[in-house]
Design a protein around this motif. Structure first.
Motif, PDB file in Angstrom:
ATOM      1  N   UNK A  67      51.838  10.222 -18.353  1.00 50.95           N
ATOM      2  CA  UNK A  67      52.928   9.152 -18.755  1.00 50.95           C
ATOM      3  C   UNK A  67      54.480   9.535 -18.956  1.00 50.95           C
ATOM      4  N   UNK A  68      55.323   9.115 -18.674  1.00 49.55           N
ATOM      5  CA  UNK A  68      56.578   8.971 -18.566  1.00 49.55           C
ATOM      6  C   UNK A  68      57.058   8.439 -19.623  1.00 49.55           C
ATOM      7  N   UNK A  69      57.330   8.378 -20.437  1.00 46.88           N
ATOM      8  CA  UNK A  69      57.896   7.779 -21.507  1.00 46.88           C
ATOM      9  C   UNK A  69      59.649   7.963 -21.913  1.00 46.88           C
ATOM     10  N   UNK A  70      60.329   6.803 -21.807  1.00 44.54           N
ATOM     11  CA  UNK A  70      61.638   6.664 -22.002  1.00 44.54           C
ATOM     12  C   UNK A  70      62.757   6.836 -22.894  1.00 44.54           C
ATOM     13  N   UNK A  71      63.654   7.134 -23.985  1.00 43.37           N
ATOM     14  CA  UNK A  71      63.038   6.583 -25.116  1.00 43.37           C
ATOM     15  C   UNK A  71      65.257   6.855 -25.173  1.00 43.37           C
ATOM     16  N   UNK A  72      65.799   5.602 -24.821  1.00 48.11           N
ATOM     17  CA  UNK A  72      67.247   5.317 -25.083  1.00 48.11           C
ATOM     18  C   UNK A  72      67.911   5.839 -26.240  1.00 48.11           C
ATOM     19  N   UNK A  73      69.063   6.176 -26.115  1.00 47.81           N
ATOM     20  CA  UNK A  73      70.212   6.758 -27.431  1.00 47.81           C
ATOM     21  C   UNK A  73      68.935   7.550 -28.526  1.00 47.81           C
ATOM     22  N   UNK A  74      68.177   8.133 -27.711  1.00 44.69           N
ATOM     23  CA  UNK A  74      67.447   9.027 -29.242  1.00 44.69           C
ATOM     24  C   UNK A  74      67.544  10.931 -28.858  1.00 44.69           C
ATOM     25  N   UNK A  75      67.748  11.370 -29.390  1.00 41.92           N
ATOM     26  CA  UNK A  75      68.085  12.639 -29.537  1.00 41.92           C
ATOM     27  C   UNK A  75      66.820  13.356 -29.743  1.00 41.92           C
ATOM     28  N   UNK A  76      67.007  14.854 -30.269  1.00 40.55           N
ATOM     29  CA  UNK A  76      65.333  15.483 -29.801  1.00 40.55           C
ATOM     30  C   UNK A  76      64.856  15.761 -30.670  1.00 40.55           C
ATOM     31  N   UNK A  77      65.658  15.429 -32.290  1.00 37.03           N
ATOM     32  CA  UNK A  77      64.114  15.110 -33.252  1.00 37.03           C
ATOM     33  C   UNK A  77      63.730  13.760 -33.120  1.00 37.03           C
ATOM     34  N   UNK A  78      64.764  12.717 -33.074  1.00 35.67           N
ATOM     35  CA  UNK A  78      64.061  11.905 -32.613  1.00 35.67           C
ATOM     36  C   UNK A  78      62.492  11.590 -31.901  1.00 35.67           C
ATOM     37  N   UNK A  79      63.086  12.350 -30.581  1.00 36.04           N
ATOM     38  CA  UNK A  79      61.931  11.811 -29.512  1.00 36.04           C
ATOM     39  C   UNK A  79      61.434  12.967 -30.055  1.00 36.04           C
ATOM     40  N   UNK A  80      61.059  14.019 -30.630  1.00 36.58           N
ATOM     41  CA  UNK A  80      59.770  14.862 -31.310  1.00 36.58           C
ATOM     42  C   UNK A  80      58.876  13.903 -32.361  1.00 36.58           C
ATOM     43  N   UNK A  81      59.557  13.055 -33.121  1.00 34.68           N
ATOM     44  CA  UNK A  81      59.026  12.300 -33.773  1.00 34.68           C
ATOM     45  C   UNK A  81      57.948  11.173 -33.346  1.00 34.68           C
ATOM     46  N   UNK A  82      58.619  10.533 -32.274  1.00 33.42           N
ATOM     47  CA  UNK A  82      58.141   9.256 -31.095  1.00 33.42           C
ATOM     48  C   UNK A  82      57.357  10.326 -30.580  1.00 33.42           C
ATOM     49  N   UNK A  83      57.008  11.451 -30.181  1.00 38.64           N
ATOM     50  CA  UNK A  83      55.740  12.361 -29.045  1.00 38.64           C
ATOM     51  C   UNK A  83      55.106  12.335 -30.607  1.00 38.64           C
ATOM     52  N   UNK A  84      54.877  13.803 -31.558  1.00 38.57           N
ATOM     53  CA  UNK A  84      54.264  13.590 -32.954  1.00 38.57           C
ATOM     54  C   UNK A  84      53.484  12.144 -32.842  1.00 38.57           C
ATOM     55  N   UNK A  85      53.889  11.790 -33.107  1.00 36.83           N
ATOM     56  CA  UNK A  85      53.336   9.729 -33.481  1.00 36.83           C
ATOM     57  C   UNK A  85      52.465   9.580 -32.322  1.00 36.83           C
ATOM     58  N   UNK A  86      52.364  10.154 -30.985  1.00 37.92           N
ATOM     59  CA  UNK A  86      51.345   9.369 -29.826  1.00 37.92           C
ATOM     60  C   UNK A  86      50.269  10.271 -30.323  1.00 37.92           C
ATOM     61  N   UNK A  87      50.732  11.895 -29.910  1.00 44.08           N
ATOM     62  CA  UNK A  87      50.141  12.774 -29.974  1.00 44.08           C
ATOM     63  C   UNK A  87      48.970  12.197 -31.691  1.00 44.08           C
ATOM     64  N   UNK A  88      49.101  11.983 -32.422  1.00 43.46           N
ATOM     65  CA  UNK A  88      48.336  11.601 -33.393  1.00 43.46           C
ATOM     66  C   UNK A  88      47.741  10.621 -33.151  1.00 43.46           C
ATOM     67  N   UNK A  89      48.141   9.399 -32.736  1.00 40.11           N
ATOM     68  CA  UNK A  89      47.578   8.345 -32.069  1.00 40.11           C
ATOM     69  C   UNK A  89      46.419   8.682 -31.647  1.00 40.11           C
ATOM     70  N   UNK A  90      46.631   9.465 -30.516  1.00 41.13           N
ATOM     71  CA  UNK A  90      45.693   9.814 -30.222  1.00 41.13           C
ATOM     72  C   UNK A  90      44.757  10.430 -30.191  1.00 41.13           C
ATOM     73  N   UNK A  91      44.399  11.237 -30.818  1.00 44.57           N
ATOM     74  CA  UNK A  91      43.639  12.233 -31.239  1.00 44.57           C
ATOM     75  C   UNK A  91      42.760  11.511 -32.847  1.00 44.57           C
ATOM     76  N   UNK A  92      43.096  10.197 -33.450  1.00 46.32           N
ATOM     77  CA  UNK A  92      43.005   9.810 -34.164  1.00 46.32           C
ATOM     78  C   UNK A  92      41.326   8.703 -33.500  1.00 46.32           C
TER      79      UNK A  92
END
Length: 505
Positions: free
Chosen positions: A414-439
């Motif tokens: 899957x590919x996720x596009x996050x407009x007006x989001x810097x690297x730090x914010x993108x990593x935070x979203x990625x971590x939420x996704x990873x944790x949600x799948x694991x949960x």
């Protein structure tokens, strides 16, 4: 351009067809109402012209005949005041005093009285008939006042015939000293007015009334003997008649209660008024028939317009819904419910252009299920499909902004596009996704953790495009980070390096 946008917005909302149809129907109804109102005013104007013309014809006819009779009376007065005429033999004096006009149809007798009211000269008889007119109003008025002039009496029945209701036209006789010496009176049968009024075209409910200025009715059409001699001076409809020499107004008749358009004229210098009344019922009869016909047609057209618009809107709404479904099917991955690869490419291109134009950052996440081939081989394709749906749901639940987008890149990726989001914010979203799948705790024997997990690669475009940069490079960089995450042991997030060409770190 504005017109095109308006048309597009109009076509996108079927309800507007109904609103437009209602507006068109209302406009048509208003135009029809205004036209019918103007037709009503025209009908009233034509009726007023007709009533004015009739009253003018009657005024001139009555005035001419009374004037002729008045001249005959004045001729008698002149003859009586001439001593030579009085010395003539009776039959010659008769010819001298009375011309043939006194024998016209509806003309009664011309009589000369003394101071006591006894008839001394009679146009119909030599010697005169034995009559006393002292009790008549036309005698008493002349006896009591010297400046009455021609007096027109109230209706009365003659002493001799008792049948032909008449009015009297009298003038005063004076002696050489200016004292009262009797009267000269001529009678006029009301049948003259009766025949005159019957010759006029009025409609079924019209009326013509001849009235004295004191309100006494002399003749009326429709004719009723009980109306003759009545006084209407106290009714509201009479007041306009004495306020002007002529005019027109709408009023209610005192004698029969019908509403009419009245046109009245005073009869020259005589104390008489002729009133022509055209019933509003007759004036508007033809207009009402046309109004009903036109109104019914327009009402039917309005109903048809609205019904057709409702039907068209329903059909158009169904078509839009079908197109929406087709568009959804074409742009939505049937398994996971996220965007297809084609929509992903379009969204990537659009967001890249916007980020370049606004000098804003654009982040891309590449999400891939860990050890998915072994998962599919062990659990089966049905469970594999369920796992992909779980991953898609976890992604969607953790990207909340309206501009964020997720699309299926291919297979389990899957590919996720996050407009007006810097690297730090993108990593935070990625971590939420990873944790949600694991949960989600979906079993996966091939993973070290024993559960379904994902690896995510993160890349960021800082908005400053260099020659040769493209949207595909952003996805390629995120894909590289994804492979690095796989190599690092999976179930992890790997962001791009700070020295990378597209970095904004």
């Amino acid at each position: 351009m504005a017109l095109t946008k308006f048309a597009g917005a109009f076509l996108a909302r079927p309800t507007l067809f109904i609103v437009g149809a209602l507006a068109a129907a209302f406009t048509l109804a208003c135009i029809t109402a205004v036209s019918l109102y103007q037709m009503r005013l025209d009908a009233l104007a034509r009726a007023r012209d007709a009533a004015d013309n009739l009253s003018l014809i009657l005024q001139r006819d009555i005035e001419r005949n009374i004037e002729v009779y008045e001249l005959s009376i004045q001729a008698v007065i002149d003859g009586v005041n001439d001593p030579g005429t009085l010395r003539l033999p009776s039959h010659i004096r008769q010819r001298v005093l009375f011309d043939r006009s006194t024998n016209a149809q509806d003309m009664g007798s011309l009589l000369v009285t003394n101071t006591a009211g006894d008839v001394i000269i009679d146009s119909r008889s030599v010697p005169p008939r034995k009559l006393n007119l002292g009790d008549r109003d036309y005698f008493r008025v002349q006896q009591q006042s010297a400046d009455v002039g021609l007096f027109i009496s109230k209706p009365f029945s003659p002493h001799l015939t008792k049948t032909d209701t008449s009015i009297g036209l009298s003038q005063r006789l004076t002696d050489s000293h200016g004292q009262f010496a009797g009267i000269v009176v001529g009678t006029l049968r009301l049948n003259y007015f009766h025949r005159l009024f019957d010759g006029m075209t009025l409609g079924d409910h019209g009326s013509i009334t001849l009235v004295r200025v004191d309100g006494t009715v002399l003749m009326r059409r429709p004719y009723s003997q009980s109306d003759i001699g009545q006084s209407i001076a106290g009714v509201p409809a009479f007041k306009p008649l004495i306020q002007a020499d002529q005019g027109s107004y709408i009023g209610t008749a005192a004698l029969d209660g019908a509403q009419r358009l009245y046109s009245f004229k005073h009869i020259g210098r005589y104390p008489l008024i002729v009133v022509v009344g055209l019933a509003t019922e007759d004036i508007y009869a033809e207009w009402k028939r046309r109004a009903w016909a036109i109104g019914s047609v327009v009402a039917l057209l309005d109903i048809l317009i609205v019904l057709m618009s409702v039907m068209f809107a329903k059909q158009f709404r169904k078509r839009l819904e079908m197109e929406r479904q087709l568009h959804l099917l074409a742009n939505t991955d049937s398994l996971t419910g996220v965007g297809t690869r084609r929509v992903l490419d379009s969204a990537l291109d659009a967001e890249w252009r916007r980020a370049s134009r606004n000098r804003q950052s654009l982040s891309a996440l590449m999400v891939d299920a860990d050890n998915f081939k072994n998962f599919n081989d062990h659990y089966g394709h049905a469970t594999g499909d369920s796992a992909l749906r779980t991953i898609a749901r976890c992604i969607v639940e953790n990207i909340r902004r309206p501009g964020d987008f997720v699309g299926r890149y291919g297979g389990e990726e899957f590919c996720v596009l996050l407009p007006n989001t810097d690297l730090r914010g993108a990593v935070q979203v990625a971590e939420k996704i990873r944790s949600a799948v694991l949960a989600a705790e979906q079993a996966n024997f091939s993973n070290r953790c024993g559960r379904l997990s994902v690896s995510i690669g993160v890349a960021v475009f800082d908005g400053n495009a260099q020659p040769g940069d493209s949207p595909d490079q952003l996805v390629h960089m995120a894909d590289q980070r994804l492979y690095e995450a796989k190599a690092a042991g999976r179930n992890t997030v790997v962001p791009q390096q700070e020295h990378s060409q597209l970095a904004v770190a």
